[in-house]
Design an enzyme around this catalytic site. Sequence first.
Site, PDB file in Angstrom:
ATOM      1  N   SER A  21      57.915  40.645  42.701  1.00  0.00           N
ATOM      2  CA  SER A  21      59.005  40.483  43.657  1.00  0.00           C
ATOM      3  C   SER A  21      60.045  39.519  43.089  1.00  0.00           C
ATOM      4  O   SER A  21      60.094  39.298  41.873  1.00  0.00           O
ATOM      5  CB  SER A  21      58.439  39.986  44.989  1.00  0.00           C
ATOM      6  OG  SER A  21      59.396  40.092  46.010  1.00  0.00           O
ATOM      7  N   ASN A  22      60.879  38.946  43.925  1.00  0.00           N
ATOM      8  CA  ASN A  22      61.907  38.004  43.471  1.00  0.00           C
ATOM      9  C   ASN A  22      62.137  36.946  44.538  1.00  0.00           C
ATOM     10  O   ASN A  22      61.477  36.944  45.572  1.00  0.00           O
ATOM     11  CB  ASN A  22      63.198  38.758  43.136  1.00  0.00           C
ATOM     12  CG  ASN A  22      63.695  39.556  44.329  1.00  0.00           C
ATOM     13  OD1 ASN A  22      64.038  38.993  45.349  1.00  0.00           O
ATOM     14  ND2 ASN A  22      63.702  40.873  44.202  1.00  0.00           N
TER      15      ASN A  22
END
Length: 210
Positions: free
Chosen positions: A21-22
């Site tokens: 993810s980020n």
Amino acid sequence: MRVLVTAGPTREPLDPVRYLSNRSSGRMGYAVARALLRAGHKVVLVTGPTALRPPAGASVVRVETAREMLAACRRHWRNCDAVVAVAAVADWRPARAAAVKLKRGDAATTLELVANPDILATLARTKGRRLAVGFALESGDGRQEAWRKLRGKNLDAIVLNGPRAQGAARATLQLLRADGGEARLGPAAKEVLARRLVRCLFGPRRSPKV
Ligand code: CTP
């Protein structure tokens, strides 16, 4: 108008307990959704996982992966007049997601990734006269890149922000329009920026807040 807003990160599973993810918090996307509602528009908010409370009055669709986000957006796009894509979509996903938790001994030392679909570009391809607005997260001076994305994705406008904006409460934005117009917004809190942005893109508030 009925506006489709994408927000937050996507999560791309490696196995049932791990994902790629980020750092996106979803703040900017949620602020844009709230500002649109305040301005009298209807909002369909397609959101990746965030810790935020969704704006009251928005129709909220929760998703995890980029492919789920695309499917949800496609479903709602046909009934919307505009899209503002604020989501930080993971550009890649693991080529395979294990059905059971990977054990320490199983783990390969390299991860095979495959490209995710470009949600905004997919929607904007069939936009007709509808409005399509993107965000561009760039390190350094990203104006050139932002223009490239605006043209490449068939957008009416793109909002440029720096990587420091991710997860932060305040930001500075640059709005680039397909007609060549440019405006700088901020530095200011994301809520304030979102209101200014909605005003620039959709005009002044249509109905007073009750
Ligand atoms: N976007 C999207 N789907 C993707 C990637 C991006 O809808 N798979 C949207 C984002 O929501 C944003 C815009 O496209 O509105 C630009 O996103 P950005 O991550 O800055 O650009 P990318 O197209 O991913 O290009 P790059 O990674 O090369 O910077």
